[in-house]
Design a protein around this motif. Structure first.
Motif, mmCIF file in Angstrom:
data_model
loop_
_atom_site.group_PDB
_atom_site.id
_atom_site.type_symbol
_atom_site.label_atom_id
_atom_site.label_comp_id
_atom_site.label_asym_id
_atom_site.label_seq_id
_atom_site.Cartn_x
_atom_site.Cartn_y
_atom_site.Cartn_z
ATOM 1 N N PRO A 167 -1.904 -8.906 6.921
ATOM 2 C CA PRO A 167 -1.048 -9.446 5.854
ATOM 3 C C PRO A 167 0.328 -9.871 6.361
ATOM 4 C CG PRO A 167 -0.952 -7.066 5.829
ATOM 5 C CD PRO A 167 -1.936 -7.439 6.922
ATOM 6 N N ASN A 168 1.045 -10.619 5.529
ATOM 7 C CA ASN A 168 2.433 -10.988 5.807
ATOM 8 C C ASN A 168 3.292 -10.359 4.713
ATOM 9 O OD1 ASN A 168 4.992 -12.372 5.734
ATOM 10 N ND2 ASN A 168 4.107 -13.950 7.045
ATOM 11 N N PRO A 169 3.958 -9.225 4.990
ATOM 12 C CA PRO A 169 4.706 -8.530 3.934
ATOM 13 C C PRO A 169 5.913 -9.308 3.431
ATOM 14 C CG PRO A 169 5.082 -7.495 6.068
ATOM 15 C CD PRO A 169 3.989 -8.488 6.270
ATOM 16 N N CYS A 170 6.522 -10.153 4.262
ATOM 17 C CA CYS A 170 7.673 -10.937 3.810
ATOM 18 C C CYS A 170 7.240 -11.940 2.738
ATOM 19 C CB CYS A 170 8.318 -11.666 4.978
ATOM 20 S SG CYS A 170 9.086 -10.564 6.184
ATOM 21 N N LEU A 171 6.099 -12.564 2.944
ATOM 22 C CA LEU A 171 5.570 -13.504 1.971
ATOM 23 C C LEU A 171 5.253 -12.784 0.668
ATOM 24 C CD1 LEU A 171 3.157 -16.354 2.812
ATOM 25 C CD2 LEU A 171 2.626 -14.902 0.868
ATOM 26 N N ARG A 172 4.637 -11.599 0.768
ATOM 27 C CA ARG A 172 4.308 -10.831 -0.422
ATOM 28 C C ARG A 172 5.564 -10.391 -1.170
ATOM 29 N NH1 ARG A 172 0.679 -12.132 -1.311
ATOM 30 N NH2 ARG A 172 -0.931 -11.150 -0.053
ATOM 31 N N CYS A 173 6.626 -10.038 -0.427
ATOM 32 C CA CYS A 173 7.882 -9.631 -1.040
ATOM 33 C C CYS A 173 8.504 -10.786 -1.820
ATOM 34 C CB CYS A 173 8.841 -9.108 0.021
ATOM 35 S SG CYS A 173 10.401 -8.475 -0.640
ATOM 36 N N ASN A 174 8.474 -11.988 -1.233
ATOM 37 C CA ASN A 174 9.011 -13.145 -1.949
ATOM 38 C C ASN A 174 8.244 -13.395 -3.232
ATOM 39 O OD1 ASN A 174 11.107 -13.847 -0.181
ATOM 40 N ND2 ASN A 174 9.703 -14.939 1.173
ATOM 41 N N GLU A 175 6.910 -13.259 -3.155
ATOM 42 C CA GLU A 175 6.079 -13.526 -4.324
ATOM 43 C C GLU A 175 6.263 -12.475 -5.408
ATOM 44 O OE1 GLU A 175 1.322 -13.696 -5.555
ATOM 45 O OE2 GLU A 175 1.908 -13.440 -3.464
ATOM 46 N N LYS A 176 6.171 -11.209 -5.024
ATOM 47 C CA LYS A 176 6.113 -10.131 -6.008
ATOM 48 C C LYS A 176 7.467 -9.550 -6.397
ATOM 49 C CE LYS A 176 1.549 -9.895 -6.246
ATOM 50 N NZ LYS A 176 0.807 -10.148 -7.508
ATOM 51 N N ILE A 177 8.431 -9.586 -5.468
ATOM 52 C CA ILE A 177 9.704 -8.917 -5.721
ATOM 53 C C ILE A 177 10.807 -9.930 -6.035
ATOM 54 C CG2 ILE A 177 11.424 -7.314 -4.819
ATOM 55 C CD1 ILE A 177 8.655 -6.073 -5.285
ATOM 56 N N LYS A 178 11.173 -10.779 -5.075
ATOM 57 C CA LYS A 178 12.339 -11.630 -5.251
ATOM 58 C C LYS A 178 12.147 -12.728 -6.282
ATOM 59 C CE LYS A 178 14.037 -10.695 -0.606
ATOM 60 N NZ LYS A 178 14.236 -11.199 0.767
ATOM 61 N N PHE A 179 10.915 -13.243 -6.419
ATOM 62 C CA PHE A 179 10.713 -14.328 -7.362
ATOM 63 C C PHE A 179 9.689 -13.976 -8.443
ATOM 64 C CE2 PHE A 179 12.610 -16.305 -3.697
ATOM 65 C CZ PHE A 179 13.583 -17.085 -4.289
ATOM 66 N N ALA A 180 9.503 -12.700 -8.677
ATOM 67 C CA ALA A 180 8.717 -12.231 -9.815
ATOM 68 C C ALA A 180 9.537 -11.154 -10.506
ATOM 69 C CB ALA A 180 7.355 -11.710 -9.372
ATOM 70 N N ALA A 181 9.588 -9.963 -9.922
ATOM 71 C CA ALA A 181 10.339 -8.871 -10.544
ATOM 72 C C ALA A 181 11.815 -9.222 -10.704
ATOM 73 C CB ALA A 181 10.183 -7.598 -9.709
ATOM 74 N N LEU A 182 12.456 -9.694 -9.644
ATOM 75 C CA LEU A 182 13.881 -10.007 -9.710
ATOM 76 C C LEU A 182 14.148 -11.189 -10.636
ATOM 77 C CD1 LEU A 182 16.792 -9.629 -8.743
ATOM 78 C CD2 LEU A 182 16.263 -11.121 -6.811
ATOM 79 N N LEU A 183 13.388 -12.262 -10.468
ATOM 80 C CA LEU A 183 13.619 -13.448 -11.290
ATOM 81 C C LEU A 183 13.361 -13.159 -12.768
ATOM 82 C CD1 LEU A 183 14.266 -16.428 -11.633
ATOM 83 C CD2 LEU A 183 11.893 -16.960 -11.059
#
Length: 377
Positions: free
Chosen positions: A106-122
């Motif tokens: 997996p690529n955790p940075c990609l997953r973080c952008n998807e799930k955290i920075k531009f889902a939960a945060l947004l």
């Protein structure tokens, strides 16, 4: 089309995600300088931040939190710390472990952008009345005449980070701001800008390690989560060459760390060709056995309208990898990609990101690959 990083016709309420690094600090400063109403936020992603490595990229140490707060004070914007540790653990860390356990990479940075920075945060930002989330990524959002958004590569291709943003959909792009994306400044020039602005992070070193692995030892981290389980390392004919302590510790294309003790009959290096979590077996072989001619990818996410029918694109398979020409088609919800020339070392679990020129078309997770025919020497 217009560049969405240019000054907006109205003043926006912007939530700037500040990791504690130089890029996010300069991005927040530029957004404030452009006249927007900016609030800084640092994401606390660890329940025990002292256990995470000092200087890790993004949101993981007490040092990072303090650096982000100091930068916000210099810029003159409000600053908060939001606790997203539980969401990060479930959506990024546990996903990372589960993917390796299943024999994928997996690529955790990609997953973080998807799930955290531009889902939960947004989602939280929009609920609080913010118009956009600003980050220090090097990519560009372009607003078309009809109001729709496109994601494009950064002006400076050497710093481009659009690959890890290829999971963003059009709704998320409509609320994303990347002030560094249209800058052709070198990293040293960005640091010089931070210095001029009085930001103490100007000389803070970058890190490209996985932020939630304290010592950088991915195999040790996985062993602590999954336990050690001895299995066989075999050649393409199934002959046992050695043993390992867990198939999850390997990735397709890996050369180092096999510890086989003796060279191949032809004297050439061996590489990991396949990982079988079912029987805990790792298959190794020569470099040319890594050549792939096609792949199937699942869970596609499109940065706009999904492509209709087969089309010609370029594909990127790693965060810092080169583009390669492909023909791609969406079939029954899966992305089928044929490479115009074989590529090497493609691992299930990685993301394939499609481009049309500089525009990011979308991203999908590699599920299966088809080996290229090998030419007998």
């Amino acid at each position: 089309m217009t560049d969405d990083t240019a000054p907006h016709p109205r003043r926006l309420r912007v939530l700037a995600a500040m990791s504690g690094g130089v890029d996010s600090a300069v991005a927040a400063a530029r957004a404030a300088e452009a006249g927007h109403d900016v609030t800084g936020v640092h994401l606390a992603l660890s329940a025990n931040p002292q256990s995470f490595r000092t200087g890790a990229r993004g949101c993981c140490t007490l040092e990072d939190s303090r650096d982000a707060r100091r930068a916000a004070d210099v810029i003159g914007i409000p600053f908060y710390v939001w606790d997203l540790a539980e969401r990060f653990r479930a959506d990024v860390v546990e996903d990372f472990v589960a993917e390796y356990e299943a024999g994928r990479t997996p690529n955790p940075c990609l997953r973080c952008n998807e799930k955290i920075k531009f889902a939960a945060l947004l989602d939280k930002a929009l609920a609080l009345g913010f118009d956009a989330v600003c980050t220090g990524h090097y990519a560009t959002v372009v607003r078309r005449a009809d109001g729709s958004r496109e994601l494009h590569r950064a002006s400076d291709l050497a710093k481009d980070q659009s690959y890890v943003l290829g999971v963003l959909d059009e709704r998320q792009l409509a609320h994303a701001m990347f002030p560094l994306g249209d800058s052709r400044a070198t990293k040293e020039e960005v640091r010089a800008e931070a210095q001029r602005r009085g930001l103490a992070v100007a000389r803070k070193p970058d890190s490209h390690d996985i932020c939630f692995i304290a010592d950088g030892d991915t195999q040790g981290f996985l062993a602590g989560r999954l336990g050690r389980a001895e299995g066989d390392i075999v050649d393409e004919d199934g002959r046992k060459l050695g043993t390992h302590e867990g198939a999850y510790g390997f990735t397709v294309g890996q050369r180092k760390g096999l510890r086989l003790g003796r060279p191949a009959p032809d004297g050439k290096p061996r590489y990991v060709l396949d990982i079988s979590p079912v029987d805990n077996r790792v298959t190794v072989g020569p470099a040319d056995a890594l050549d792939v001619s096609a792949l199937t990818a699942v869970r596609p996410r499109w940065c706009g309208t999904p492509p209709a029918g087969a089309g010609s694109y370029t594909a990127q398979l790693r965060a810092h990898g080169a583009e390669t020409p492909v023909t791609a088609e969406l079939v029954d919800g899966e992305l089928r990609v044929d490479f115009h020339r074989p590529v090497r070392g493609v691992a299930p679990g990685q993301a394939v990101v499609l481009y049309d020129g500089s525009r990011v078309v979308g991203s999908a997770t590699i599920a299966t690959t088809r080996r290229a025919e090998r030419v007998e020497s």
